[in-house]
Design a protein around this motif. Structure first.
Motif, PDB file in Angstrom:
ATOM      1  N   ALA A   1       0.814  -1.217   0.000  1.00  0.00           N
ATOM      2  CA  ALA A   1       0.000   0.000   0.000  1.00  0.00           C
ATOM      3  C   ALA A   1       0.847   1.266   0.000  1.00  0.00           C
ATOM      4  N   ALA A   2       1.882   1.316   0.828  1.00  0.00           N
ATOM      5  CA  ALA A   2       2.696   2.534   0.923  1.00  0.00           C
ATOM      6  C   ALA A   2       3.405   2.820  -0.396  1.00  0.00           C
ATOM      7  N   TRP A  45       2.455   1.950  -3.471  1.00  0.00           N
ATOM      8  CA  TRP A  45       1.528   2.408  -4.498  1.00  0.00           C
ATOM      9  C   TRP A  45       0.974   3.797  -4.192  1.00  0.00           C
ATOM     10  N   ASP A  46       0.849   4.126  -2.913  1.00  0.00           N
ATOM     11  CA  ASP A  46       0.434   5.486  -2.574  1.00  0.00           C
ATOM     12  C   ASP A  46       1.454   6.509  -3.083  1.00  0.00           C
ATOM     13  N   SER A  47       2.740   6.243  -2.881  1.00  0.00           N
ATOM     14  CA  SER A  47       3.766   7.163  -3.380  1.00  0.00           C
ATOM     15  C   SER A  47       3.814   7.148  -4.907  1.00  0.00           C
ATOM     16  N   TYR A  97       1.311   6.880  -6.970  1.00  0.00           N
ATOM     17  CA  TYR A  97       0.211   7.671  -7.533  1.00  0.00           C
ATOM     18  C   TYR A  97       0.160   9.108  -7.007  1.00  0.00           C
ATOM     19  N   ALA A  98       1.070   9.471  -6.112  1.00  0.00           N
ATOM     20  CA  ALA A  98       0.985  10.788  -5.474  1.00  0.00           C
ATOM     21  C   ALA A  98       1.134  11.936  -6.473  1.00  0.00           C
ATOM     22  N   SER A 143      -4.339   1.623  -2.743  1.00  0.00           N
ATOM     23  CA  SER A 143      -3.827   2.984  -2.565  1.00  0.00           C
ATOM     24  C   SER A 143      -4.932   4.019  -2.402  1.00  0.00           C
ATOM     25  N   PRO A 144      -4.992   4.700  -1.245  1.00  0.00           N
ATOM     26  CA  PRO A 144      -5.928   5.817  -1.102  1.00  0.00           C
ATOM     27  C   PRO A 144      -5.677   6.925  -2.116  1.00  0.00           C
ATOM     28  N   ALA A 145      -4.406   7.170  -2.463  1.00  0.00           N
ATOM     29  CA  ALA A 145      -4.096   8.219  -3.437  1.00  0.00           C
ATOM     30  C   ALA A 145      -4.677   7.876  -4.804  1.00  0.00           C
ATOM     31  N   CYS A 202     -11.191   0.704  -0.785  1.00  0.00           N
ATOM     32  CA  CYS A 202      -9.762   0.780  -0.500  1.00  0.00           C
ATOM     33  C   CYS A 202      -9.359  -0.405   0.368  1.00  0.00           C
TER      34      CYS A 202
END
Length: 249
Positions: free
Chosen positions: A32-33, A35-37, A39-40, A98-100, A120
């Motif tokens: 998760a971390a 993929w969040d970065s 898509y940021a 990913s929340p982003a 999510c």
């Protein structure tokens, strides 16, 4: 001293732990971390960031190989396929770690005025709760090739639980010889890295999804920048059907 294995799920969790935080690029909970970065920054020149559906998915609809119904988009990212399906009359659930990515997908859905139910989390954990099925279509454009080998077991179990009799799996993944790691499954556990994603041959895909009927399996068409569709030749695209007689309750 830890003795943590009693069930098959314990084995899967143990194997998950071997890859935990090695490079982050995988499609279950520990990724998760990463993929969040990933898509940021929405302005990055990443092929998958375009707001265009897979050319293969659009072709399946245009050729009446699939028809509107309930759809599940696994690893939906910014929602390009989920939004396309909703615009074509599908009732769509879309899941991503990913929340982003989902915030971006929700922004896009609002911009074009379509309704998608975004979830999510880890799809394997959501089966039976948020992902209840049955779905007439499961779409996966880039999730499957980020799974470690043992999670194919979970993936096939997910399909068995949520894919409706007569339903379809529309899959897009890295093509061997063009993109992705070609290490054997055994060597991946020796290296403990997925190396950015796994490459597949047509034969390996047919074997993995042998409980389904192959409708189509081909290289994705390479779409030019001005096209309204997404297409990259380093990908396989496949459509598999679940035969009614193989359904389970």
């Amino acid at each position: 001293m830890d003795r943590t294995v009693r069930t098959a799920e314990d084995v899967l969790a143990l194997l998950d732990g071997l890859f935990t935080s090695q490079n982050g690029q995988w499609a279950t909970g520990d990724g998760a971390a990463f993929w969040d970065s990933f898509y940021a920054d929405r302005s990055r020149a990443v092929p998958f960031f375009v707001a265009k559906p897979d050319e293969s998915l659009a072709a399946c609809l245009d050729q009446d190989l699939i028809t509107p119904g309930r759809a599940l988009d696994l690893g939906c990212g910014p929602g390009r396929n989920a939004l396309f399906l909703a615009s074509r009359g599908f009732e769509v659930d879309a899941v991503d770690l990913s929340p982003a990515a989902l915030a971006w997908a929700e922004d896009r859905a609002h911009e074009i005025g379509v309704d998608v139910r975004f979830i999510c989390g880890d799809a394997f954990q959501a089966v039976g709760t948020e992902l209840t099925g049955p779905y007439d279509l499961v779409v996966d454009s880039g999730c499957f090739h980020h799974l470690p080998p043992h999670r194919r077991v979970s993936y096939l179990a997910l399909l068995d639980r949520v894919l409706a009799p007569g339903g379809h799996l529309a899959l897009t993944c890295f093509a061997a010889g063009a993109m992705g790691s070609e290490l054997s499954d055994a060597d991946l556990y020796r290296e403990l890295q997925l190396q950015g994603g796994l490459a597949y041959t047509p034969e390996s895909l047919r074997w993995i999804f042998s409980d389904l009927t192959e409708v189509e399996l081909r290289r994705m068409h390479d779409e030019p920048p001005e096209s309204k569709l997404f297409g990259e030749a380093f990908l396989w695209t496949a459509l598999f059907r679940r035969d009614p007689e193989t359904s389970t309750d």
